[in-house]
Design a protein around this motif. Structure first.
Motif, PDB file in Angstrom:
ATOM      1  N   ASN A  58       0.691  -1.183   0.061  1.00 33.03           N
ATOM      2  CA  ASN A  58      -0.171  -0.650   0.146  1.00 33.03           C
ATOM      3  C   ASN A  58       1.041   1.366   0.346  1.00 33.03           C
ATOM      4  O   ASN A  58       0.003   2.215  -0.478  1.00 33.03           O
ATOM      5  CB  ASN A  58      -0.592  -0.010   1.038  1.00 33.03           C
ATOM      6  CG  ASN A  58      -1.905  -1.300   1.247  1.00 33.03           C
ATOM      7  OD1 ASN A  58      -3.148  -1.107   0.783  1.00 33.03           O
ATOM      8  ND2 ASN A  58      -1.472  -2.691   1.890  1.00 33.03           N
ATOM      9  N   PHE A 102      -6.588   6.059   3.977  1.00 34.52           N
ATOM     10  CA  PHE A 102      -6.659   4.028   3.885  1.00 34.52           C
ATOM     11  C   PHE A 102      -8.033   3.812   5.183  1.00 34.52           C
ATOM     12  O   PHE A 102      -7.983   2.558   5.597  1.00 34.52           O
ATOM     13  CB  PHE A 102      -5.178   3.528   4.375  1.00 34.52           C
ATOM     14  CG  PHE A 102      -4.249   3.639   3.349  1.00 34.52           C
ATOM     15  CD1 PHE A 102      -4.079   2.880   2.410  1.00 34.52           C
ATOM     16  CD2 PHE A 102      -3.378   4.965   3.352  1.00 34.52           C
ATOM     17  CE1 PHE A 102      -3.393   2.679   1.147  1.00 34.52           C
ATOM     18  CE2 PHE A 102      -2.801   5.278   2.080  1.00 34.52           C
ATOM     19  CZ  PHE A 102      -2.885   3.796   1.311  1.00 34.52           C
ATOM     20  N   ASP A 104     -10.815   3.488   5.063  1.00 31.70           N
ATOM     21  CA  ASP A 104     -11.992   2.301   4.560  1.00 31.70           C
ATOM     22  C   ASP A 104     -10.858   1.115   3.748  1.00 31.70           C
ATOM     23  O   ASP A 104     -12.085   0.290   2.801  1.00 31.70           O
ATOM     24  CB  ASP A 104     -12.366   3.220   2.891  1.00 31.70           C
ATOM     25  CG  ASP A 104     -13.220   4.174   3.281  1.00 31.70           C
ATOM     26  OD1 ASP A 104     -13.388   3.559   5.321  1.00 31.70           O
ATOM     27  OD2 ASP A 104     -14.145   5.514   3.353  1.00 31.70           O
ATOM     28  N   VAL A 105      -9.949   1.304   3.450  1.00 30.06           N
ATOM     29  CA  VAL A 105      -8.887   0.545   2.882  1.00 30.06           C
ATOM     30  C   VAL A 105      -8.639  -0.094   3.432  1.00 30.06           C
ATOM     31  O   VAL A 105      -8.433  -1.614   3.040  1.00 30.06           O
ATOM     32  CB  VAL A 105      -7.643   1.096   1.722  1.00 30.06           C
ATOM     33  CG1 VAL A 105      -7.033   0.566   0.768  1.00 30.06           C
ATOM     34  CG2 VAL A 105      -8.701   1.734   0.847  1.00 30.06           C
ATOM     35  N   LEU A 106      -7.418   0.368   4.397  1.00 30.65           N
ATOM     36  CA  LEU A 106      -7.330  -1.053   5.714  1.00 30.65           C
ATOM     37  C   LEU A 106      -7.650  -1.626   6.894  1.00 30.65           C
ATOM     38  O   LEU A 106      -9.275  -0.872   6.967  1.00 30.65           O
ATOM     39  CB  LEU A 106      -5.719  -0.283   5.814  1.00 30.65           C
ATOM     40  CG  LEU A 106      -4.672  -0.419   5.214  1.00 30.65           C
ATOM     41  CD1 LEU A 106      -3.392   0.586   5.311  1.00 30.65           C
ATOM     42  CD2 LEU A 106      -4.312  -1.651   4.078  1.00 30.65           C
ATOM     43  N   THR A 107      -7.700  -2.269   7.659  1.00 23.23           N
ATOM     44  CA  THR A 107      -8.460  -2.478   8.550  1.00 23.23           C
ATOM     45  C   THR A 107      -7.589  -1.654   9.810  1.00 23.23           C
ATOM     46  O   THR A 107      -6.169  -1.512   9.422  1.00 23.23           O
ATOM     47  CB  THR A 107      -8.244  -4.023   9.429  1.00 23.23           C
ATOM     48  OG1 THR A 107      -6.951  -4.331   9.561  1.00 23.23           O
ATOM     49  CG2 THR A 107      -9.415  -5.016   8.251  1.00 23.23           C
TER      50      THR A 107
END
Ligand code: HEC
Length: 124
Positions: A58, A102, A104-107
């Motif tokens: 990422n 990030f 909404d992309v990564l936990t």
């Protein structure tokens, strides 16, 4: 810059050894007493290995981080600014300027791991 090459190679090798050791130790839990050299030469933990993976997928295209072997030039060189964990986390969650958010992309766990990884490895 050339001085950095050897430490990069060593840390990559140590990371590779650490991953290999993790993979094999679960299957041969008790029989061998062979000391795993990686555990003494590397501080790679499960969490930082995860952070390293998150970083590689990422962040590496935009950021230089010697420990990750990345040389992205879109964002600042993370070795130079050596941010602490809270600073990394703040921008990873919210983004800023050319840096995407990030959240909404990564936990949340991945964000914690990559923040700790960057804070631990930047400048080294
Ligand atoms: C699309 C390119 C891009 C990606 C992908 C990217 N960044 Fe960035 N990053 C930037 C840019 C551009 C800045 C400078 C933002 C600014 O200050 O305006 C930046 C700034 C930063 C900073 C400095 C924050 C500060 O306080 O000065 C950190 C730390 C950082 N990024 C970490 C990361 C991490 C960790 C990831 C992966 C989860 C990541 N970046 C992914 C482009 C990117």
């Amino acid at each position: 810059m050339q001085i950095l090459r050897a430490p990069i190679a060593i840390s990559l090798a140590a990371a590779a050894l650490g991953l290999a050791a993790c993979g094999s130790s679960s299957s041969e839990s008790s029989s061998t007493t062979t000391a795993a050299p990686a555990t003494t030469t590397s501080t790679t933990t499960a969490a930082s290995a995860e952070g390293e993976k998150v970083f590689a997928s990422n962040c590496a295209t935009c950021h230089t981080l010697a420990a990750a072997g990345s040389n992205g030039k879109v964002g600042p060189n993370l070795d130079s600014i050596a941010p602490d964990e809270a600073r990394v986390k703040a921008i990873v969650v919210n983004g800023r300027g050319g840096m995407p958010a990030f959240a909404d992309v990564l936990t949340e766990a991945q964000i914690d791991e990559v923040s700790a990884y960057v804070a631990d490895s930047a400048g080294k």
